[in-house]
Motif scaffolding. Structure first.
Motif, PDB file in Angstrom:
ATOM      1  N   GLU A  63      84.348  94.344  67.794  1.00 40.37           N
ATOM      2  CA  GLU A  63      84.693  95.614  68.513  1.00 40.37           C
ATOM      3  C   GLU A  63      85.499  96.533  68.040  1.00 40.37           C
ATOM      4  O   GLU A  63      86.055  97.489  67.585  1.00 40.37           O
ATOM      5  N   PHE A  64      86.656  94.645  67.354  1.00 39.99           N
ATOM      6  CA  PHE A  64      87.954  96.172  67.058  1.00 39.99           C
ATOM      7  C   PHE A  64      87.872  96.264  65.436  1.00 39.99           C
ATOM      8  O   PHE A  64      88.408  97.478  65.061  1.00 39.99           O
ATOM      9  N   ALA A  99      86.789  99.725  66.004  1.00 38.03           N
ATOM     10  CA  ALA A  99      87.384 100.410  66.920  1.00 38.03           C
ATOM     11  C   ALA A  99      88.297 100.550  65.447  1.00 38.03           C
ATOM     12  O   ALA A  99      89.198 102.335  66.139  1.00 38.03           O
ATOM     13  N   LEU A 100      89.192 100.758  65.065  1.00 35.47           N
ATOM     14  CA  LEU A 100      90.032 100.712  64.019  1.00 35.47           C
ATOM     15  C   LEU A 100      89.556 101.750  62.810  1.00 35.47           C
ATOM     16  O   LEU A 100      89.407 102.117  62.297  1.00 35.47           O
ATOM     17  N   LEU A 136      97.709  95.336  64.006  1.00 36.47           N
ATOM     18  CA  LEU A 136      97.301  95.144  64.156  1.00 36.47           C
ATOM     19  C   LEU A 136      97.425  95.037  65.221  1.00 36.47           C
ATOM     20  O   LEU A 136      96.826  95.258  67.089  1.00 36.47           O
ATOM     21  N   GLN A 137      98.604  94.415  66.495  1.00 32.37           N
ATOM     22  CA  GLN A 137      99.158  94.486  66.900  1.00 32.37           C
ATOM     23  C   GLN A 137      99.832  96.049  68.178  1.00 32.37           C
ATOM     24  O   GLN A 137      99.178  95.831  69.193  1.00 32.37           O
ATOM     25  N   ALA A 142      96.455  97.074  68.661  1.00 31.92           N
ATOM     26  CA  ALA A 142      95.519  96.912  69.922  1.00 31.92           C
ATOM     27  C   ALA A 142      96.528  97.070  70.824  1.00 31.92           C
ATOM     28  O   ALA A 142      95.180  97.395  72.148  1.00 31.92           O
ATOM     29  N   LEU A 192      92.627  99.934  70.832  1.00 33.16           N
ATOM     30  CA  LEU A 192      91.619  99.188  71.449  1.00 33.16           C
ATOM     31  C   LEU A 192      91.424  99.552  72.828  1.00 33.16           C
ATOM     32  O   LEU A 192      89.882  99.627  73.508  1.00 33.16           O
ATOM     33  N   ALA A 225      87.152  99.528  72.961  1.00 38.28           N
ATOM     34  CA  ALA A 225      86.349  98.281  73.744  1.00 38.28           C
ATOM     35  C   ALA A 225      85.545  98.435  74.483  1.00 38.28           C
ATOM     36  O   ALA A 225      85.621  99.266  76.085  1.00 38.28           O
ATOM     37  N   VAL A 269      87.601  91.823  76.016  1.00 41.47           N
ATOM     38  CA  VAL A 269      87.832  91.780  74.412  1.00 41.47           C
ATOM     39  C   VAL A 269      89.007  92.212  74.116  1.00 41.47           C
ATOM     40  O   VAL A 269      90.115  91.429  72.561  1.00 41.47           O
ATOM     41  N   ILE A 270      90.075  93.051  74.569  1.00 40.49           N
ATOM     42  CA  ILE A 270      91.340  92.859  74.339  1.00 40.49           C
ATOM     43  C   ILE A 270      92.343  91.950  74.513  1.00 40.49           C
ATOM     44  O   ILE A 270      93.592  91.282  73.561  1.00 40.49           O
ATOM     45  N   VAL A 310      91.838  89.448  71.704  1.00 37.77           N
ATOM     46  CA  VAL A 310      92.661  90.175  70.294  1.00 37.77           C
ATOM     47  C   VAL A 310      94.328  89.860  70.460  1.00 37.77           C
ATOM     48  O   VAL A 310      94.819  89.726  69.671  1.00 37.77           O
TER      49      VAL A 310
END
Length: 98
Positions: free
Chosen positions: A2-3, A6-7, A64-65, A68, A72, A76, A81-82, A85
């Motif tokens: 999912e990450f 989303a990216l 990425l932080q 997210a 995200l 997501a 998931v969030i 991550v």
């Protein structure tokens, strides 16, 4: 997964706001693909609980932080998931959370 999806969904103007180029995003997605290949052969029902191992420079962990926290939640399908991550990125970061 999912990450990574989303990216991929981030439009060019949002990539710019995140301080990323297409090459940055491709490099990060390549890391996710390698991790996904390593997960092949495992039972599909266990994949959601398996850790993902990525070797990233600190600047990518920072990016990425930021991603997210900002993007995200829009993409997501579950808060779990969030949370996973963000927790993994916080553990991976060499810097203290501000």
């Amino acid at each position: 997964m999912e990450f990574a999806l989303a990216l991929l969904s981030v439009p060019p103007e949002d990539l710019e706001e995140l301080g990323w180029s297409f090459a940055d995003r491709k490099r990060l997605l390549d890391h996710f693909l390698r991790s996904g290949k390593a997960a092949q052969g495992h039972a599909p029902d266990r994949l959601g609980a398996m850790p993902i191992k990525l070797s990233l420079p600190q600047r990518d962990v920072d990016r990425l932080q930021h991603f997210a926290r900002r993007e995200l939640p829009k993409a997501a399908s579950s808060a779990g998931v969030i949370d996973r991550v963000l927790a993994a990125l916080d553990r991976a970061s060499h810097r203290q959370r501000r």
